[in-house]
Design a protein around this motif. Structure first.
Motif, short mmCIF file in Angstrom:
data_model
loop_
_atom_site.label_atom_id
_atom_site.label_comp_id
_atom_site.label_asym_id
_atom_site.label_seq_id
_atom_site.Cartn_x
_atom_site.Cartn_y
_atom_site.Cartn_z
N THR A 292 56.83 33.19 34.21
CA THR A 292 55.81 32.95 33.19
C THR A 292 55.93 34.00 32.10
O THR A 292 56.28 35.16 32.36
CB THR A 292 54.40 33.00 33.79
N SER A 293 55.63 33.62 30.88
CA SER A 293 55.64 34.56 29.76
C SER A 293 54.45 35.51 29.87
O SER A 293 53.36 35.13 30.31
CB SER A 293 55.57 33.79 28.44
N VAL A 294 54.67 36.76 29.45
CA VAL A 294 53.55 37.72 29.38
C VAL A 294 53.22 38.05 27.92
O VAL A 294 52.50 39.00 27.64
CB VAL A 294 53.86 39.01 30.17
N ALA A 295 53.75 37.24 27.01
CA ALA A 295 53.51 37.48 25.58
C ALA A 295 52.02 37.41 25.24
O ALA A 295 51.54 38.17 24.39
CB ALA A 295 54.29 36.47 24.74
N HIS A 296 51.30 36.53 25.90
CA HIS A 296 49.87 36.35 25.59
C HIS A 296 49.00 37.47 26.11
O HIS A 296 47.81 37.53 25.77
CB HIS A 296 49.38 35.01 26.15
N ILE A 297 49.55 38.36 26.93
CA ILE A 297 48.76 39.49 27.42
C ILE A 297 49.35 40.82 26.93
O ILE A 297 49.22 41.85 27.60
CB ILE A 297 48.61 39.48 28.95
N LEU A 298 49.99 40.80 25.78
CA LEU A 298 50.38 42.06 25.15
C LEU A 298 49.13 42.89 24.91
O LEU A 298 48.15 42.41 24.34
CB LEU A 298 51.09 41.77 23.82
N ASN A 299 49.14 44.15 25.39
CA ASN A 299 47.96 45.02 25.31
C ASN A 299 46.73 44.42 25.99
O ASN A 299 45.59 44.66 25.59
CB ASN A 299 47.62 45.35 23.85
N ASP A 300 46.98 43.66 27.05
CA ASP A 300 45.88 43.00 27.75
C ASP A 300 46.28 42.79 29.21
O ASP A 300 47.39 43.15 29.62
CB ASP A 300 45.54 41.68 27.07
N ARG A 301 45.39 42.17 29.95
CA ARG A 301 45.67 41.88 31.35
C ARG A 301 44.91 40.64 31.78
O ARG A 301 43.94 40.23 31.12
CB ARG A 301 45.28 43.04 32.25
N ILE A 302 45.34 40.03 32.87
CA ILE A 302 44.63 38.89 33.43
C ILE A 302 44.42 39.14 34.92
O ILE A 302 45.22 39.83 35.57
CB ILE A 302 45.39 37.56 33.23
N THR A 303 43.35 38.60 35.45
CA THR A 303 43.07 38.70 36.88
C THR A 303 43.79 37.58 37.60
O THR A 303 43.78 36.42 37.17
CB THR A 303 41.56 38.60 37.14
N LEU A 304 44.45 37.92 38.70
CA LEU A 304 45.16 36.95 39.51
C LEU A 304 44.34 36.60 40.75
O LEU A 304 43.49 37.38 41.19
CB LEU A 304 46.53 37.50 39.93
N ASP A 305 44.62 35.45 41.31
CA ASP A 305 43.89 35.00 42.48
C ASP A 305 44.17 35.88 43.69
O ASP A 305 45.31 36.35 43.88
CB ASP A 305 44.25 33.55 42.82
N ILE A 306 43.15 36.08 44.51
CA ILE A 306 43.34 36.76 45.78
C ILE A 306 44.34 35.93 46.61
O ILE A 306 44.24 34.71 46.70
CB ILE A 306 42.02 36.90 46.54
N GLY A 307 45.29 36.61 47.21
CA GLY A 307 46.34 35.91 47.94
C GLY A 307 47.64 35.83 47.18
O GLY A 307 48.65 35.35 47.71
N PHE A 308 47.64 36.33 45.93
CA PHE A 308 48.88 36.33 45.15
C PHE A 308 49.97 37.07 45.92
O PHE A 308 49.75 38.16 46.44
CB PHE A 308 48.66 36.99 43.79
N ALA A 309 51.14 36.47 45.99
CA ALA A 309 52.31 37.02 46.67
C ALA A 309 52.08 37.25 48.17
O ALA A 309 52.87 37.92 48.82
CB ALA A 309 52.75 38.33 46.01
#
Length: 249
Positions: A94-111
């Motif tokens: 997935t691209s991370v361009a949309h979270i330049l200088n930002d972050r997103i919360t991922l679902d519990i259970g990721f990986a």
């Protein structure tokens, strides 16, 4: 670095090294929140945070171009993995361009990471490594491998033209790749890596690095751009709150 803050890191296996820079863990076992400052370092980070209030909080942090001041809460643990540029396409898919200088919360259970996997850095790194290996579904485009290797081997001190010629990939296509997957052009990314590499000089009190910059004024300008401080101010910091500056190898 603050005595109460404890930082440890592990290198990835050879097969993951094109995508992963390091696995790391920061602990604050004290009874006080600790202020920390972070600088742009060219890494995409996955954060796995744990304390009494948040048993497990997972986030994906994009590339950063500005210095930030935050806090490491008391009695908390933060484990993470610093990813290289090719990880966006080949590990995260997935691209991370949309979270330049930002972050997103991922679902519990990721990986597949669970709370008990945060008990040790080794356990965390091993489980996440297995997950990343399962995400490797396509071979690396040779042009992208050459591009990535040159960027990191030279700590960003290389031109777009030099990379283009070595990788047999046009400058326009390279910048399109960077903007699509990471959110900034290649030159900007290389500048961030040069800034980060200068930490080695600052740690030993050298206010001008031996490589990577043509003149001191250019160096000072770049340092101020990404830290809002001069090299002298960074080197003489009395609070030891710049965790990257005082803890990296």
């Amino acid at each position: 670095m603050k005595e109460t803050i404890q930082l440890t890191s592990l290198e990835p296996s050879d097969d993951l090294s094109p995508f992963v820079e390091s696995f790391w863990m920061i602990e604050n076992p004290s009874d006080e929140d600790e202020e920390l400052s972070t600088f742009p370092d060219g890494g995409i980070d996955l954060y796995f945070f744990h304390n009494a209030e948040y048993p497990l909080h997972i986030s994906l942090v994009g590339l950063e171009t500005d210095a930030k001041v935050g806090a490491m809460p008391k009695h908390s643990v933060l484990l993470g993995v610093r990813l290289k540029i090719l990880a966006a396409e080949y590990l995260l898919n997935t691209s991370v361009a949309h979270i330049l200088n930002d972050r997103i919360t991922l679902d519990i259970g990721f990986a597949g990471i669970e709370l008990n996997d945060l008990a040790s850095l080794e356990t965390f790194a091993n489980k996440l490594s297995l997950y990343f290996a399962s995400q490797r579904t396509t071979p690396i485009d040779p042009r992208k491998k050459v591009m990535s290797d040159l960027i990191y081997q030279n700590h960003g001190s290389i031109t777009v033209t030099e990379i283009s010629q070595a990788a047999n990939w046009s400058s326009r296509q390279i910048n399109r790749y960077f903007n699509k997957w990471l959110g900034l052009p290649l030159k900007s990314y290389c500048d961030i890596l040069r800034f980060r590499h200068s930490f080695d000089s600052l740690k030993v009190g050298e206010l001008f690095p031996k490589e990577g910059f043509n003149d001191q004024s250019h160096y000072i300008k770049l340092i101020k751009k990404y830290s809002s401080l001069t090299p002298k101010q960074l080197a003489q910091d009395e609070n030891d709150r710049f965790i990257q500056l005082y803890s990296e190898d």
